[in-house]
Write a protein that holds these residues in place. Structure first.
Motif, PDB file in Angstrom:
ATOM      1  N   SER A 132       0.693  -1.222   0.041  1.00  0.00           N
ATOM      2  CA  SER A 132       0.140   0.176   0.032  1.00  0.00           C
ATOM      3  C   SER A 132       0.996   1.196   0.087  1.00  0.00           C
ATOM      4  O   SER A 132       0.370   2.327  -0.585  1.00  0.00           O
ATOM      5  CB  SER A 132      -0.878  -0.091   1.238  1.00  0.00           C
ATOM      6  OG  SER A 132      -0.138  -0.096   2.373  1.00  0.00           O
ATOM      7  N   VAL A 185      -7.234  -1.017  -4.529  1.00  0.00           N
ATOM      8  CA  VAL A 185      -8.241  -1.385  -3.617  1.00  0.00           C
ATOM      9  C   VAL A 185      -9.050  -2.623  -4.528  1.00  0.00           C
ATOM     10  O   VAL A 185      -9.492  -3.428  -3.943  1.00  0.00           O
ATOM     11  CB  VAL A 185      -9.472  -0.133  -3.519  1.00  0.00           C
ATOM     12  CG1 VAL A 185     -10.431  -0.738  -2.667  1.00  0.00           C
ATOM     13  CG2 VAL A 185      -8.581   0.690  -2.544  1.00  0.00           C
ATOM     14  N   SER A 222      -7.891  -6.057  -2.283  1.00  0.00           N
ATOM     15  CA  SER A 222      -7.218  -5.047  -1.329  1.00  0.00           C
ATOM     16  C   SER A 222      -8.417  -4.307  -0.540  1.00  0.00           C
ATOM     17  O   SER A 222      -8.221  -3.260  -0.059  1.00  0.00           O
ATOM     18  CB  SER A 222      -6.135  -4.401  -1.571  1.00  0.00           C
ATOM     19  OG  SER A 222      -4.993  -5.148  -1.936  1.00  0.00           O
ATOM     20  N   GLU A 223      -9.553  -5.016  -0.265  1.00  0.00           N
ATOM     21  CA  GLU A 223     -10.950  -4.170   0.096  1.00  0.00           C
ATOM     22  C   GLU A 223     -10.562  -3.458   1.444  1.00  0.00           C
ATOM     23  O   GLU A 223     -11.149  -2.420   1.993  1.00  0.00           O
ATOM     24  CB  GLU A 223     -11.809  -5.055   0.171  1.00  0.00           C
ATOM     25  CG  GLU A 223     -13.164  -4.654   0.410  1.00  0.00           C
ATOM     26  CD  GLU A 223     -14.432  -5.565   0.529  1.00  0.00           C
ATOM     27  OE1 GLU A 223     -14.436  -6.280   1.378  1.00  0.00           O
ATOM     28  OE2 GLU A 223     -15.481  -5.381  -0.336  1.00  0.00           O
ATOM     29  N   ARG A 282      -7.979  -2.112   2.832  1.00  0.00           N
ATOM     30  CA  ARG A 282      -6.822  -0.929   2.736  1.00  0.00           C
ATOM     31  C   ARG A 282      -7.666   0.347   2.840  1.00  0.00           C
ATOM     32  O   ARG A 282      -7.687   0.878   1.868  1.00  0.00           O
ATOM     33  CB  ARG A 282      -6.049  -1.154   1.648  1.00  0.00           C
ATOM     34  CG  ARG A 282      -5.235  -2.380   1.841  1.00  0.00           C
ATOM     35  CD  ARG A 282      -4.584  -2.868   3.173  1.00  0.00           C
ATOM     36  NE  ARG A 282      -3.799  -1.818   3.788  1.00  0.00           N
ATOM     37  CZ  ARG A 282      -2.549  -2.215   3.807  1.00  0.00           C
ATOM     38  NH1 ARG A 282      -1.869  -3.358   3.604  1.00  0.00           N
ATOM     39  NH2 ARG A 282      -1.730  -1.094   4.425  1.00  0.00           N
ATOM     40  N   ALA A 316      -7.843   3.725   0.317  1.00  0.00           N
ATOM     41  CA  ALA A 316      -9.053   4.049  -0.256  1.00  0.00           C
ATOM     42  C   ALA A 316      -9.316   5.821   0.159  1.00  0.00           C
ATOM     43  O   ALA A 316      -9.853   6.640  -0.409  1.00  0.00           O
ATOM     44  CB  ALA A 316     -10.205   3.292   0.320  1.00  0.00           C
ATOM     45  N   HIS A 363     -14.681  -0.323   3.789  1.00  0.00           N
ATOM     46  CA  HIS A 363     -13.321  -0.562   4.159  1.00  0.00           C
ATOM     47  C   HIS A 363     -13.138  -0.520   5.706  1.00  0.00           C
ATOM     48  O   HIS A 363     -12.163  -1.258   6.330  1.00  0.00           O
ATOM     49  CB  HIS A 363     -12.426   0.541   3.578  1.00  0.00           C
ATOM     50  CG  HIS A 363     -12.532   0.386   1.813  1.00  0.00           C
ATOM     51  ND1 HIS A 363     -12.003  -0.686   1.454  1.00  0.00           N
ATOM     52  CD2 HIS A 363     -13.147   1.435   1.168  1.00  0.00           C
ATOM     53  CE1 HIS A 363     -12.292  -0.393   0.052  1.00  0.00           C
ATOM     54  NE2 HIS A 363     -12.990   0.617  -0.249  1.00  0.00           N
TER      55      HIS A 363
END
Length: 656
Positions: A445, A472, A476-477, A479, A483, A509
C-alpha cells in the motif's frame, strides 16, 4: 645491515602501512559519498514526518527538549538518535538529501569503527591468526561498508537511528576488546575498570538510540565463544564461561520475562487487530525472510530493493516453504558446528551465521513489528564480511598467490558499489522509483500511495486515482488508507455526486479493515482537504461522522497510535468550527491514547487562553501521570511541572 637500521626500516614500513590503511578508508568514504550523491532529488520517506517534524521548532530551548523527549519510534523514545538529528534541523522540511549526507557521516564513522574492532580482534584471536590485522581490518570495513543492502537505510533519513545505535554498539565492542587485550593482572586496575565503564555507557547509549542495540551483549558473547575461546581469561575459566553464557542468553531471556505476564495473550485474537498477521505467522514468515536477507546481501538485485515491503507474503506453520526455511537454517548451523570443530575457517563460518541470527533476534522474532526492512541487516551483515575476508586469506595461502583472491575481492566490491550507484540513481528520480517499486511490490500500500503522490505532483491526478482504485479493487478491500487517499485525490477532479458515493464506500473498508498502520498519513491529508473546503459535498460534520465510525473499529481501538490520530483529527474539526470544549476534550482523548509532550503543553496553553486556570492546572496534574520512565520522563516532568508552577503563580498573582 645494522640492527638499528633494521629497526628504523621496520618502523617506517609499519608507519607507511598504517598511513596507507588510513588513506584507503578516506578514499573509500569519498567514493561512497560520490555514489550516494546520485540520489539527489529523493523525497522524504513514510516515517520521516512522524519522527522529524519537531525539528522545525528546535531553535529554542523548549523546542529542543520537546524534540528529543517526544520520540514515538520505540519504547525508549530513542532520545540519543533524535539528538543526532539536531545538526540537520536547517534541512527540514525542504532538503532530505542533507539528512542523507549526515547519515553518510555516521556510516563513515561506523566503517572506521569496524576497522578498529577487527584490527584489535585479529591479534587477540588464534582463530584469525592467518589474517593480517591491518589489511584484514581494512578489507572487512570496506566490504561491509559498501554493501548495497545498506542503501535504503542510508537513503531513508529517519533510519539514521540504525546508524547511531550501531555506532555506540561498535564503540562498546571496541572498548571491550581493548579491555580484553590488557594483561590479565591489570584487567581490573584503574585503566581496565575505566574501559569497562565506558563500554557499558556506550551500550546504554546504543539502546537509547534504538532498542535493538541490546543485542550488543550477544555479539560480545559470540566473539568470546568462537573467536577468543583460546585467549587468556580475566577470571577463572568456569566463572568466565558462566558469564559468557549469561550474556549469550540475556536477550532471549529478557524477552521471555517481558512477555511472561501475558504469554498466552501473544496467541489470542488481540494481535490481529494491530497487524495483518499474528505472532505465530510472523515467526514463520521471518524464517523465510531471513533467507531473503541473505540473498540480498550476497547477490543484490537492484529492482527488488527499496523501502516498500509491507505487502510481503505472510506464511504460516502449515507452509512447506516455512519448514524448508527452518530446516535449511538448522542444516547450516549443524554443518557450521561440525566444521568449527575441525577448522578455524569453520569456526568463523559458525560465528558469521550465529552473528547474523543474533542481530535479528528482536526484529525477526515474535514481536509484532513490520515484516521486512533491509536496514535491519546493518549490523548482522558484519559477520559475513569477516567470513569473506577470512576465506580470501585462506585462498591466498592455499594457492600461494594473491591473484584469485584479488579477482574475487574486486568482483564483490564492483557488484556492491555498482548496485549502490544504481539504487541511489533510482531514489534520485522519485517518479521512476515509485513506478519501479510498485511494479516489484504490487501488494504494498505504501508503494501505490507513493506512486499516486508522484502522479499528483506531476499533475496526473487521473492516473493517481486510477492506480489507487485498482489497488483497492484487486483484493485489497480492507486497505482504508489507500481508499482515503483515493477520495482525497478525487476531490480535485470528480463531481459532487461521485465524491459522495465514493466517500460512502469507505464504510465498507472500515468494516473489513485489515491494517491500520497507514491510516494516519492519508487521514491527516484528507482532513486538511475537507477543512479547507476543497472536497465539494463532504462537509466537516460529514467527516466527523466518518471519524466516529472509525472509533468503533476494534482495529483502531487496539492500535493506540492510530486511535491517537483519529482523536486528533476530531479535535481539529471542532477547532475549525470554534467549538472549544469539544476541541479540548478530543485533544485530551488523543493524549490519553498515545501521550505526547507537545499535545499536553498545547492543551494547557489553550485552557490558559480561555482563562480556565484551574482546569489547566488539573490537566497538567493528569498529564504528568502519563510521563514515561527514564530520561525521557524526566524531561516531561520538568517541562510540565515548570508549566504547572507558572500557572499556579499566575493564579496567585491574579487572585484567581
Amino acid at each position: 645491515m645494522s640492527p638499528s637500521l633494521a629497526v628504523e626500516r621496520l618502523k617506517w614500513s609499519s608507519l607507511r602501512a598504517q598511513v596507507s590503511a588510513f588513506a584507503g578508508l578516506v578514499l573509500f568514504g569519498i567514493a561512497l559519498v560520490w555514489l550516494y550523491s546520485f540520489a539527489i532529488g529523493l523525497q522524504w520517506g513514510f516515517d520521516d514526518a512522524l519522527n522529524l517534524s519537531g525539528l522545525s521548532a528546535v531553535s529554542d530551548h523548549v523546542g529542543f527538549l520537546n524534540f528529543i523527549s517526544g520520540g514515538v519510534a520505540g519504547p525508549t523514545g530513542r532520545p540519543v538518535s533524535l539528538l543526532a538529528f539536531i545538526p540537520d534541523y536547517q534541512h527540514w522540511p525542504n532538503n532530505p538529501m542533507g539528512f542523507v549526507y549526515g547519515s553518510l557521516i555516521w556510516h563513515g564513522l561506523n566503517v572506521a569503527l569496524v576497522f578498529l574492532v577487527v584490527f584489535r580482534l585479529i591479534p587477540l584471536s588464534k582463530t584469525l591468526k592467518d589474517v593480517s590485522p591491518l589489511s584484514g581490518a581494512l578489507l572487512v570495513a570496506c566490504i561491509w561498508g559498501g554493501l548495497a543492502v545498506h542503501a535504503s537505510g542510508i537513503l531513508m533519513p529517519v533510519q539514521r537511528m540504525t546508524h547511531i545505535s550501531a555506532f555506540f554498539s561498535l564503540v562498546c565492542i571496541a572498548l571491550y576488546l581493548f579491555w580484553r587485550g590488557l594483561p590479565i593482572d591489570k584487567a581490573f586496575h584503574f585503566r581496565g575498570v575505566l574501559l569497562l565503564f565506558f563500554s557499558g555507557t556506550s551500550f546504554i547509549l546504543s539502546v537509547y538510540a534504538k532498542e535493538n542495540g541490546v543485542v550488543t551483549v550477544t555479539y560480545i558473547a559470540l566473539i568470546e565463544l568462537l573467536l577468543l575461546s583460546s585467549s587468556p581469561r580475566p577470571v577463572a575459566k568456569t566463572w568466565w564461561k558462566v558469564l559468557v553464557y549469561i550474556a549469550l542468553l540475556a536477550v532471549p531471556a529478557a524477552m521471555l520475562i517481558m512477555f511472561q505476564g501475558s504469554w498466552m495473550a501473544l496467541f489470542d485474537d488481540a494481535p490481529v487487530y494491530r497487524r495483518d498477521f499474528d505472532h505465530e505467522q510472523r515467526l514463520a514468515t521471518q524464517a523465510v525472510i531471513l533467507w531473503e536477507y541473505v540473498r540480498t546481501i550476497a547477490l543484490p538485485r537492484v529492482s527488488s530493493m527499496g523501502p516498500y515491503h509491507d505487502g510481503h507474503a505472510i506464511y504460516g506453520w502449515g507452509s512447506i516453504l516455512t519448514w524448508g526455511a527452518v530446516l535449511a537454517w538448522l542444516v547450516v548451523i549443524a554443518i557450521s558446528a561440525v566444521l568449527a570443530k575441525k577448522y578455524r575457517t569453520g569456526k568463523v563460518l559458525l560465528f558469521s551465521v550465529l552473528f547474523f541470527l543474533a542481530g535479528h533476534q528482536i526484529e525477526s522474532s515474535i514481536i509484532l513489528l513490520e515484516l521486512y526492512f533491509e536496514h535491519r541487516n546493518y549490523m548482522p551483515a558484519l559477520g559475513g564480511a569477516l567470513l569473506c575476508v577470512v576465506v580470501l586469506f585462506k585462498l591466498k595461502k592455499m594457492l600461494g598467490s594473491p591473484i584469485v583472491p584479488a579477482v574475487v575481492l574486486v568482483a564483490i566490491m564492483t557488484l556492491n558499489l555498482f548496485s549502490v550507484q544504481q539504487v541511489a540513481s533510482i531514489w534520485g528520480n522519485p517518479l521512476a522509483a515509485a513506478e519501479l517499486w510498485y511494479r516489484e511490490h504490487p501488494g504494498s500500500s505504501r508503494a501505490v500511495q507513493m506512486l499516486a503522490r508522484e502522479y499528483q505532483k506531476h499533475g496526473f491526478l487521473d492516473a493517481g486515482v486510477r492506480v489507487l482504485d485498482e489497488f483497492v479493487e484487486e483484493g485489497s478491500e480492507g486497505r482504508l488508507d489507500v481508499a482515503i487517499q483515493a477520495v482525497n485525490l478525487a476531490c480535485y477532479i470528480e463531481s459532487e455526486e461521485t465524491l459522495e458515493k465514493r466517500f460512502e464506500g469507505l464504510a465498507v473498508h472500515i468494516a473489513n479493515l485489515s491494517n491500520v498502520s497507514g491510516i494516519s498519513t492519508s487521514l491527516g491529508a484528507f482532513g486538511n482537504t475537507v477543512r479547507r473546503g476543497q472536497c465539494v459535498g463532504i462537509s466537516t460534520p460529514v467527516y466527523q461522522r466518518f471519524l466516529f465510525e472509525l472509533l468503533e473499529s476494534k482495529r483502531v481501538a487496539n492500535s493506540k497510535p492510530i486511535l491517537h490520530h483519529v482523536y486528533f483529527e476530531l479535535a481539529l474539526t471542532y477547532e475549525y468550527t470554534d467549538q472549544n470544549d469539544e476541541y479540548i476534550h478530543y485533544m485530551q482523548e488523543s493524549y490519553r491514547a498515545y501521550p505526547s509532550l507537545t499535545i499536553a503543553q498545547k492543551i494547557a496553553a489553550e485552557l490558559f487562553q480561555l482563562r480556565e486556570l484551574d482546569k489547566a492546572i488539573a490537566w497538567l496534574d493528569e498529564a504528568i501521570g502519563y510521563a514515561p520512565e527514564g530520561f525521557q520522563g524526566s524531561i516531561w516532568l520538568r517541562t510540565l511541572g515548570s508549566m504547572r508552577n507558572a500557572l499556579i503563580d499566575i493564579k496567585a498573582a491574579t487572585g484567581g
